[in-house]
Motif scaffolding. Structure first.
Motif, short mmCIF file in Angstrom:
data_model
loop_
_atom_site.label_atom_id
_atom_site.label_comp_id
_atom_site.label_asym_id
_atom_site.label_seq_id
_atom_site.Cartn_x
_atom_site.Cartn_y
_atom_site.Cartn_z
N GLY A 120 62.97 -22.15 22.50
CA GLY A 120 63.68 -23.40 22.77
C GLY A 120 64.44 -23.89 21.55
O GLY A 120 65.49 -24.52 21.67
N LYS A 121 63.91 -23.61 20.36
CA LYS A 121 64.57 -24.03 19.12
C LYS A 121 65.91 -23.33 18.94
O LYS A 121 66.90 -23.95 18.57
N HIS A 122 65.94 -22.03 19.22
CA HIS A 122 67.15 -21.24 18.99
C HIS A 122 67.99 -21.07 20.25
O HIS A 122 69.11 -20.54 20.16
N LYS A 123 67.44 -21.47 21.41
CA LYS A 123 68.14 -21.29 22.68
C LYS A 123 68.51 -19.82 22.89
O LYS A 123 69.61 -19.48 23.33
N ALA A 124 67.58 -18.94 22.55
CA ALA A 124 67.81 -17.51 22.67
C ALA A 124 66.46 -16.81 22.83
O ALA A 124 65.40 -17.41 22.60
N THR A 125 66.50 -15.55 23.22
CA THR A 125 65.27 -14.77 23.36
C THR A 125 65.12 -13.81 22.20
O THR A 125 66.10 -13.33 21.62
N GLY A 126 63.87 -13.51 21.86
CA GLY A 126 63.63 -12.58 20.77
C GLY A 126 62.18 -12.64 20.33
O GLY A 126 61.31 -13.12 21.05
N MET A 127 61.93 -12.16 19.12
CA MET A 127 60.60 -12.19 18.53
C MET A 127 60.68 -12.88 17.18
O MET A 127 61.68 -12.77 16.47
N ASN A 128 59.61 -13.59 16.84
CA ASN A 128 59.55 -14.37 15.61
C ASN A 128 58.79 -13.60 14.54
O ASN A 128 57.74 -13.03 14.81
N VAL A 129 59.33 -13.60 13.32
CA VAL A 129 58.58 -13.09 12.17
C VAL A 129 58.57 -14.17 11.10
O VAL A 129 59.50 -14.97 10.99
N GLN A 130 57.49 -14.20 10.33
CA GLN A 130 57.37 -15.10 9.19
C GLN A 130 57.75 -14.33 7.93
O GLN A 130 57.37 -13.16 7.76
N VAL A 131 58.51 -14.98 7.06
CA VAL A 131 59.00 -14.33 5.84
C VAL A 131 58.62 -15.20 4.65
O VAL A 131 58.80 -16.42 4.67
N ALA A 132 58.08 -14.57 3.61
CA ALA A 132 57.72 -15.28 2.39
C ALA A 132 58.44 -14.65 1.20
O ALA A 132 58.59 -13.43 1.13
#
Length: 251
Positions: A120-132
């Motif tokens: 909903g935040k990006h208004k798109a479909t996909g997968m989330n990764v965390q980056v440090a």
């Protein structure tokens, strides 16, 4: 070769050696004999680096689109194991160091039967990764992918990255409020931030821009910022392969 694969010839040869030595499970497909290992690896790297159509890559190598598809299918699952030594796990991070954390969406096609991918935040479909990254802008860690519908805070909890860390040394955006991290202040409902809070937020965001640069550099792999077109079941493996290649390339 560098402009098509992102690697020079010697690096591609080294990757071929590592891939050829990687442990292969039962039923793992072979790369096409008409291409051989070197060209199969080059075709796979080109696909990941530029997200070119398989037919276009096949035309440049004088083979058919199905041949390129078989090469990508065979090589991609072998890459994560081949470059595993270059990829830091959460446990490898320095518990006393300062890090900046952020999440990013890696987009894919809008599969009708997979609503869990919609962000909903990006208004798109996909997968989330965390980056440090470090406060000096050096990439330190990338998490395993998780459904795009999940918020950054949920994603970092699933990754377990803060379990052995001093979270007070970590910097993030407002999505991480509640984890004892250094984050900007959120404007209270029906109110305004005080002047010192606004200045504090400005200073935090001046530090946070480094993680945005790190993520942008990671997304130079075009397949990580344009819709993923191969079968959804291969997406997580492709992400792991690109993460491994990115750390290998910057080692």
């Amino acid at each position: 070769m560098y402009h098509t694969t992102g690697f020079d010839r010697e690096e591609v040869i080294d990757l071929c050696i590592r891939i050829n030595s990687a442990e292969r499970g039962t039923g793992t497909p072979d790369w096409p004999p008409c291409l051989g290992l070197f060209k199969s690896v080059a075709a796979t790297l080109t696909y990941m680096r530029h997200n070119r159509t398989q037919a276009e890559i096949g035309e440049s190598l004088g083979v058919s689109q199905p041949t390129i598809s078989r090469a990508i299918t065979a090589i991609t699952p072998l890459i994560p194991e081949a470059v595993r030594e270059f990829v830091p796990a959460a446990d490898d991070l320095d518990p006393d160091a300062q890090y900046i954390l952020d999440g990013t969406l890696l987009p894919c096609w809008s599969w009708a039967g997979h609503k869990e991918l919609y962000s909903g935040k990006h208004k798109a479909t996909g997968m989330n990764v965390q980056v440090a990254c470090t406060i000096y802008g050096k990439l330190a860690w990338i998490s395993d992918p998780i459904d795009g519908s999940r918020h950054d805070n949920y994603s970092q909890e699933e990754s377990g990255v803060l379990l052995t860390m001093n979270s007070k040394n970590w910097i993030g955006d407002k999505g991480y409020i509640g984890n004892n991290m250094i984050t900007p202040y959120r404007k209270p409902a029906g109110g305004e931030l005080l002047d010192w809070q606004k200045e504090y937020n400005t200073q935090v965001n001046k530090i946070r821009w480094m993680i945005e640069q790190v993520i942008s550099h990671f997304k130079n792999w075009t397949i990580m910022h344009t819709d993923y077109r191969r079968p959804l079941g291969t997406f997580a493996t492709t992400i792991s392969a690109v993460v491994g290649l990115h750390f290998y390339r910057t080692a």
